[in-house]
Scaffold this active site. Structure first.
Site, PDB file in Angstrom:
ATOM      1  N   GLY A 118       0.835  -1.194   0.000  1.00 53.85           N
ATOM      2  CA  GLY A 118       0.000   0.000   0.000  1.00 53.85           C
ATOM      3  C   GLY A 118       0.868   1.241   0.000  1.00 53.85           C
ATOM      4  N   CYS A 119       0.284   2.374  -0.360  1.00 51.02           N
ATOM      5  CA  CYS A 119       1.071   3.605  -0.449  1.00 51.02           C
ATOM      6  C   CYS A 119       1.517   4.102   0.928  1.00 51.02           C
ATOM      7  CB  CYS A 119       0.287   4.678  -1.193  1.00 51.02           C
ATOM      8  SG  CYS A 119      -1.377   5.004  -0.567  1.00 51.02           S
ATOM      9  N   TYR A 120       0.582   4.198   1.868  1.00 55.65           N
ATOM     10  CA  TYR A 120       0.968   4.624   3.217  1.00 55.65           C
ATOM     11  C   TYR A 120       1.948   3.645   3.861  1.00 55.65           C
ATOM     12  CZ  TYR A 120      -2.956   8.017   3.245  1.00 55.65           C
ATOM     13  OH  TYR A 120      -3.811   9.050   2.978  1.00 55.65           O
ATOM     14  N   THR A 141       4.156   1.805   2.480  1.00 55.47           N
ATOM     15  CA  THR A 141       5.483   1.935   1.871  1.00 55.47           C
ATOM     16  C   THR A 141       6.304   2.987   2.612  1.00 55.47           C
ATOM     17  OG1 THR A 141       4.698   1.228  -0.307  1.00 55.47           O
ATOM     18  CG2 THR A 141       6.734   2.507  -0.248  1.00 55.47           C
TER      19      THR A 141
END
Length: 326
Positions: free
Chosen positions: A115-117, A119
């Site tokens: 996921g972006c967060y 990462t």
């Protein structure tokens, strides 16, 4: 001979960006489904099993369904949903997470895209846990703001629409107030923590890009590490990485200089600064007496936080140059 790739869900935000990154490459051939048959299970199953590699850009339930349709033992899958990120049968697709992670991805047939967060959070925290500077049971908080594209088509339409009720005039919106965000399990597991952090996400009135921040009370940690200790550990962990870099101590010090008033502001720490790239930059800021720190990650939520990472993982799995298309 070019490898064949099928993007299941190519009409979505992440799928479109992945296709754009792959479209001009001579080493890959993209297989596409007839739009009229997009929901036809037989048509999807045919392509899912015909491709050398599949990228799933689907909601969790649809990703699980797609995986169940794959009967070929040779198909390699990158899944961009949350469905398999803490599944022991899948390899977590954050190549820079550990020194052996890149090789694990290259040999895997099932890779879950981070996921972006997570990462940003894992990039900041896992190396410090591994170095013994942050204990696994320490209570952590992560504050983050993302472009509204992270919320998918519905939020994009809302923020790009007109005034309410068709759209929104919000400049900033917090969410995840039930403290049960779907990214929490992977944050806990892959950062090496015993407990999930308190996660405070938000979206701002910009399309893409993000800042992820972890504040630390260094005086409360065993050994009372200094901001410099944290910085050295992060630099050692990510040394030589092409897509993850740690800002120098000098750059962090320059950013901390007061720009206006007693509180100051940082004009250069822009959540949109790395948009369109697969890069992530990490920063360590500390107070004057070294008792507190703010760890900050800067990345594109649609780049290193989604489509860029998916392409990086795809390249590794197919034995291609890791940075191709990035």
């Amino acid at each position: 001979m070019a490898h064949t790739v099928f993007i299941d869900g190519e009409a979505g935000t992440t799928g479109l960006q992945i296709r754009e990154r792959l479209a001009s490459r001579a080493d890959l051939e993209i297989l596409s489904i007839d739009p009229a048959r997009r929901k036809d299970a037989d048509a999807r199953a045919e392509l899912l099993n015909a491709a050398d590699a599949v990228v799933l850009c689907l909601p969790d339930a649809a990703s699980r369904e797609a995986v169940s349709l794959v009967t070929s033992n040779s198909v390699r899958i990158v899944d961009a949903s949350t469905a398999f990120r803490v599944d022991a049968g899948w390899t977590y697709g954050f190549a820079e997470m550990d020194k052996g992670q890149r090789a694990a991805i290259a040999s895997a047939t099932r890779v879950s895209n981070p996921g972006c967060y997570p990462t940003g959070f894992i990039g900041l925290v896992r190396p410090l846990v591994a170095a013994g500077l942050i204990p696994p049971d320490v209570p952590l908080t992560v504050n983050a703001v993302s472009g509204y594209s992270g919320g998918g088509r519905g939020l994009i339409e809302e923020f790009e629409g007109h005034a309410p009720p068709a759209g929104t005039n919000d400049a900033f919106r917090v969410y995840g107030l039930n403290l049960a965000h779907k990214h929490l399990p992977e944050m806990k597991v892959h950062a090496g923590l015993n407990y999930p952090p308190v996660f405070a996400p938000a979206v701002g009135r910009f399309a893409q890009g993000m800042i992820v921040e972890v504040p630390l009370q260094l005086w409360a940690l065993p050994g009372r590490p200094s901001p410099a200790d944290l910085h050295v550990a992060l630099q050692a962990h990510f040394a030589g990485e092409p897509f993850v870099e740690v800002a120098s101590g000098l750059e962090c010090a320059e950013l901390q200089k007061t720009r206006a008033g007693a509180g100051g502001y940082v004009a250069a720490l822009d959540p949109e600064a790395l948009n369109g790239t697969n890069r992530m930059r990490l920063y360590v800021f500390g107070n004057a007496d070294g008792t507190q720190a703010r760890l900050v990650a800067q990345l594109d939520n649609l780049g290193k936080g989604a489509s860029g990472a998916a392409v990086q993982n795809l390249n590794l799995m197919l034995g291609l140059e890791e940075g191709a298309g990035l």
